[in-house]
Motif scaffolding. Structure first.
Motif: not given
Length: 398
Positions: A84-87, A156-162, A205-213
């Motif tokens: 999975f990747a986002t930019d 980018e982080a939120q879309c990647l985690a989602e 929000p970035i840390q929350e997305a990383w926590e989901q991962l």
């Protein structure tokens, strides 16, 4: 218009300069290789010195958590895996356009190997035009176009985690090995100078997305091509210090940073040094980044990195602490990353494709503002159009 004839006369001077730089770099490299051997013999002592005097240093040094001579061959991934990747890309706000707004476009890529599944390659555009979107950053002295870049990082982080967590099955269930990748560093240096409220709006929000991962056991990796970092080189400065204690604020207060006694091998980069000892497909030792901004990160999200010879270059790859602590996830992430580089002929194919999905070309920009203009006219707005300056620049008669 660039005058090539006039430019050609300046090229020889540039070539001569770089030839001198290459010669000087070779000398520094040989010196650095000797220093690495000496530092390895006293590695524990140097680490202890760093922890004791960290607050008195004028440079940021990474800390090795493995011996400096670590050379580990990366194992290839299993045939069945997913990436999975986002930019992101953007249209910056301009007072000369028909409306003061900005657009962020996040490219998403999901690639499956050995599973007979269709890939996902698309982009998600977001338009920001409300006052709270355009002007919230001014209270902290941050320009709107600068804030736009920070918001892009969050998206980018939120879309990647989602995307990744929406695909991978719940923890505990069997699923194929996978990897979530981003282009660039996971150490967000730009946060260091921001007000606390601004930091929270970006980092949390970035840390929350990383926590989901992390909860989904999807390893996260930042991939840096042509890295200019000197964090590992800076660790060797502790060895080079000529004083009994590495107290920079006391010993070198009257010296320019470029003239301190520990500066012998700079401006050598980490990639240059490790490029001399890593064979294709090998990684060097793991390092813990000591960037001060990481004090704001959760403990499980502190960033570690290593250098990998991917065959075409020495790449810096970064992962959070929770990936380093799970050897299976770390090996899985490194194996998939190297396979991505091979498939992309020198650069991870998922990152290249996410960039291609995100990029906004000149024609896309024109169509966006044309669509916006049509909607504004339909809404009954008068005098819709660009400024005379913008119109004149688009229609030069020269």
């Amino acid at each position: 218009m660039l005058d090539i004839a006039k430019l050609a006369g300046k090229i020889p001077g540039i070539s001569e300069h770089f030839q001198q730089e290459i010669s000087a770099s070779s000398q520094r490299l040989e010196q650095a290789k000797t220093i690495v051997q000496e530092a390895q013999r006293q590695q524990d002592e140097l680490i202890e010195r760093y922890h004791t005097w960290r607050d008195r240093l004028i440079f940021s040094a990474a800390i090795p958590i493995e011996p400096l001579d670590t050379r580990i061959a990366i194992r290839p991934p299993s045939d069945r895996h997913s990436v999975f990747a986002t930019d992101g890309s953007q249209i910056a706000p301009s007072h000369h356009e028909i409306a003061y707004c900005y657009l962020i476009n996040v490219g998403r890529v999901m690639l499956h190997y050995g599973q007979n599944l269709h890939p996902l390659l698309d982009s998600l555009p977001e338009v920001y035009y409300r006052p709270e979107d355009l002007y919230v950053s001014r209270q902290w002295g941050i320009r709107t176009d600068e804030w736009l870049g920070y918001r892009r990082t969050v998206l980018e982080a939120q879309c990647l985690a989602e995307m990744a967590c929406g695909w991978v099955k719940p923890p505990g269930a069997h699923h194929e090995p996978n990897l979530a990748m981003v282009d660039g560093s996971l150490v967000y240096w730009f946060l260091d100078g921001l007000a606390y409220e601004a930091r929270d709006l970006i980092l949390l929000p970035i840390q929350e997305a990383w926590e989901q991962l992390r909860e989904a056991r999807i390893p996260l990796m930042g991939y840096l091509s042509a890295s200019r970092s000197v964090e590992a080189i800076n660790f060797l400065r502790l060895h080079n210090c000529t004083f009994d204690t590495p107290n920079c604020t006391l010993n070198c207060v009257d010296l320019d940073q470029e003239r301190t006694p520990c500066q012998g091998i700079e401006p050598l980069r980490d990639t240059t040094l490790w490029g001399e000892s890593l064979q294709p497909g090998q990684r060097g030792p793991l390092w813990q980044s000591s960037a001060r901004i990481l004090d704001l990160y959760d403990e499980a999200q502190r960033i570690y990195f290593c250098y990998v010879n991917v065959g075409t270059e020495i790449a810096r790859v970064e992962v959070p602490a929770w990936v380093v602590e799970d050897q299976t996830l770390l090996n899985q992430a490194l194996g998939i990353m190297l396979a991505q580089v091979n498939k992309g002929f020198g650069y991870p194919v998922a990152l290249a494709e996410s960039h291609n999905q995100a990029v906004i070309r000149g024609g896309d920009r024109v169509r966006f503002f044309a669509l916006l203009e049509q909607q504004m006219i339909r809404a009954g707005l008068q005098n819709v159009g660009t400024s005379y300056k913008e119109a004149r620049k688009r229609g030069s008669i020269a």
